[in-house]
Scaffold this active site. Structure first.
Site, PDB file in Angstrom:
ATOM      1  N   ASP A  74       0.750  -1.160  -0.554  1.00  0.00           N
ATOM      2  CA  ASP A  74      -0.183  -0.348   0.238  1.00  0.00           C
ATOM      3  C   ASP A  74       1.198   1.313  -0.466  1.00  0.00           C
ATOM      4  O   ASP A  74       2.152   1.075   0.138  1.00  0.00           O
ATOM      5  CB  ASP A  74      -0.869   0.241   1.046  1.00  0.00           C
ATOM      6  CG  ASP A  74      -1.671  -1.158   0.990  1.00  0.00           C
ATOM      7  OD1 ASP A  74      -2.285  -1.111   0.054  1.00  0.00           O
ATOM      8  OD2 ASP A  74      -2.070  -1.365   2.226  1.00  0.00           O
ATOM      9  N   LYS A 122      -1.075   3.564  -5.200  1.00  0.00           N
ATOM     10  CA  LYS A 122      -0.804   4.470  -6.346  1.00  0.00           C
ATOM     11  C   LYS A 122      -1.395   3.833  -7.661  1.00  0.00           C
ATOM     12  O   LYS A 122      -0.394   3.737  -8.191  1.00  0.00           O
ATOM     13  CB  LYS A 122      -0.485   5.660  -6.022  1.00  0.00           C
ATOM     14  CG  LYS A 122      -1.364   7.327  -6.074  1.00  0.00           C
ATOM     15  CD  LYS A 122      -0.152   8.006  -5.535  1.00  0.00           C
ATOM     16  CE  LYS A 122      -0.711   8.913  -4.793  1.00  0.00           C
ATOM     17  NZ  LYS A 122      -0.131   9.656  -4.538  1.00  0.00           N
ATOM     18  N   MET A 163      -9.216   7.624   9.642  1.00  0.00           N
ATOM     19  CA  MET A 163     -10.023   8.279   8.712  1.00  0.00           C
ATOM     20  C   MET A 163     -10.674   9.191   8.197  1.00  0.00           C
ATOM     21  O   MET A 163     -11.903   9.372   7.378  1.00  0.00           O
ATOM     22  CB  MET A 163     -10.722   6.830   7.475  1.00  0.00           C
ATOM     23  CG  MET A 163      -9.612   5.874   7.013  1.00  0.00           C
ATOM     24  SD  MET A 163     -10.288   4.805   6.076  1.00  0.00           S
ATOM     25  CE  MET A 163     -10.932   3.392   7.520  1.00  0.00           C
TER      26      MET A 163
HETATM   27  N1  SAH Z   1      -4.516  -0.945   8.950  1.00  0.00           N
HETATM   28  C1  SAH Z   1      -3.629   0.241   9.645  1.00  0.00           C
HETATM   29  C2  SAH Z   1      -5.393   1.576   9.608  1.00  0.00           C
HETATM   30  C3  SAH Z   1      -5.730   1.817   8.321  1.00  0.00           C
HETATM   31  S1  SAH Z   1      -7.048   2.719   7.454  1.00  0.00           S
HETATM   32  C4  SAH Z   1      -4.029   0.236  11.179  1.00  0.00           C
HETATM   33  O1  SAH Z   1      -4.211  -0.715  11.479  1.00  0.00           O
HETATM   34  O2  SAH Z   1      -3.225   1.169  11.630  1.00  0.00           O
HETATM   35  C5  SAH Z   1      -6.088   4.255   7.398  1.00  0.00           C
HETATM   36  C6  SAH Z   1      -5.841   4.857   8.553  1.00  0.00           C
HETATM   37  O3  SAH Z   1      -5.106   4.898   9.969  1.00  0.00           O
HETATM   38  C7  SAH Z   1      -5.223   6.670   8.317  1.00  0.00           C
HETATM   39  O4  SAH Z   1      -6.190   6.898   7.386  1.00  0.00           O
HETATM   40  C8  SAH Z   1      -5.199   7.185   9.745  1.00  0.00           C
HETATM   41  O5  SAH Z   1      -6.507   7.778  10.543  1.00  0.00           O
HETATM   42  C9  SAH Z   1      -4.878   5.649  10.079  1.00  0.00           C
HETATM   43  N2  SAH Z   1      -3.288   5.378  10.108  1.00  0.00           N
HETATM   44  C10 SAH Z   1      -2.355   4.418   9.273  1.00  0.00           C
HETATM   45  N3  SAH Z   1      -1.474   4.928   9.495  1.00  0.00           N
HETATM   46  C11 SAH Z   1      -1.215   5.894  10.668  1.00  0.00           C
HETATM   47  C12 SAH Z   1      -0.004   7.093  10.758  1.00  0.00           C
HETATM   48  N4  SAH Z   1       1.855   6.569  10.927  1.00  0.00           N
HETATM   49  N5  SAH Z   1      -0.110   7.708  11.836  1.00  0.00           N
HETATM   50  C13 SAH Z   1      -0.726   8.521  11.920  1.00  0.00           C
HETATM   51  N6  SAH Z   1      -2.736   7.713  11.203  1.00  0.00           N
HETATM   52  C14 SAH Z   1      -2.293   6.450  10.282  1.00  0.00           C
END
Ligand code: SAH
Length: 261
Positions: A36, A58, A171
């Site tokens: 991703d 992307k 998100m």
């Molecule tokens: N599977 C991921 C979440 C995927 S959804 C997990 O467990 O973390 C994607 C969302 O996760 C982003 O829009 C944001 O809200 C959050 N996110 C993921 N990585 C992040 C990071 N390093 N800092 C802040 N938010 C993060």
């Protein structure tokens, strides 16, 4: 031809060294790596030189590859007998659509394995000096998406507002003002401590604390944007004393793991 296998690997929240030992081992032995946009490039650099790297975050015209196409890519290479690593940010089963990918592999009779990762919703907060629970401040936590899928029921913000635990919203940045208002309308005090954590666990991490009422304005003032976590609850106050500077480890310099026999 022998059947291949797909490892659904959680990359962790951003700091590459937060990947699990098992996840890194799989990357180091991958023949195909499908990743991703949010995945740290240092992890991708750990794949063998001849590994086929596919970025599904992307396309050249800046649109993410549709989920059905990602599923088809995984099925194709696994059916060809390849060792496929599907590297996803955080934990593969936390809002990552990992469940759908695993379902598609199962439906096609292909082998797969899930290697959990540190979710940004917990580990990302920790890096911001915010413990998701604390004996004195929060005895539960609730991780929700702020994003509305078409056709899905909207989140029950009134019910979420009534909970005393820590609320972590993923998100949600594009709807921050609306979410803050929905929680206040649902009965949550406007003075509840709240924060946004952008790029959690990465060197460019930024934390802005405010109250539920003032968070949208503060986040806009600091020009915060996705990827970011919204956190609401008294644990946010602990950021003042629990923030720390993280040790940097260059995982590409670590000795490669022994190949599995
Ligand atoms: N599977 C991921 C979440 C995927 S959804 C997990 O467990 O973390 C994607 C969302 O996760 C982003 O829009 C944001 O809200 C959050 N996110 C993921 N990585 C992040 C990071 N390093 N800092 C802040 N938010 C993060």
């Amino acid at each position: 031809m022998s059947k291949g296998k797909v490892w659904l690997v959680g990359a962790g929240p951003g700091d590459a060294s937060l990947i699990t030992v098992k996840g890194l081992h799989c990357i180091r032995h991958a023949e195909v790596l499908v990743h991703d946009r949010l995945v740290n490039p240092e992890l991708i650099a750990c794949a063998p030189a001849d590994c086929k790297i596919i970025n599904v975050g992307k396309t050249p015209n800046h649109h993410p590859v549709p989920q059905e196409e990602i599923n088809a890519i995984l099925v194709k290479y696994a059916a060809e007998g390849k060792n496929v690593v599907r590297l996803k940010g955080g934990d593969p089963y936390v809002f990552g659509r990992g469940g759908e990918e695993a379902e598609s592999l199962a439906e096609n009779g292909l082998d797969f394995e899930v290697i959990p990762g540190i979710s940004s919703s917990i580990g990302g907060l920790a890096y911001a000096g915010i413990p998701v629970t604390h004996r004195d401040h929060a005895s539960s936590f609730h991780v929700v998406t702020g994003h509305m899928c078409q056709g899905n029921e909207p989140q029950n913000w009134n019910a979420l507002a009534a909970l005393n635990g820590t609320l972590v919203i993923l998100m949600g940045m594009t709807r921050l003002a609306e979410i803050s208002q929905l929680l206040i309308d649902g009965g949550k005090s406007p003075d509840t401590p709240a924060a946004v954590v952008m790029y959690a666990s990465q060197q460019r991490q930024q934390v802005v604390t405010a109250t539920l009422a003032t968070l949208p304005e503060e986040a806009a003032r600091h020009k915060l944007h996705p990827p970011a976590l919204i956190v609401v609850g008294n644990v946010v106050n602990l950021h003042q004393i629990l923030a720390f500077a993280a040790t940097q480890i260059d995982i590409t310099q670590e000795a490669p793991l022994e190949a599995a026999s």
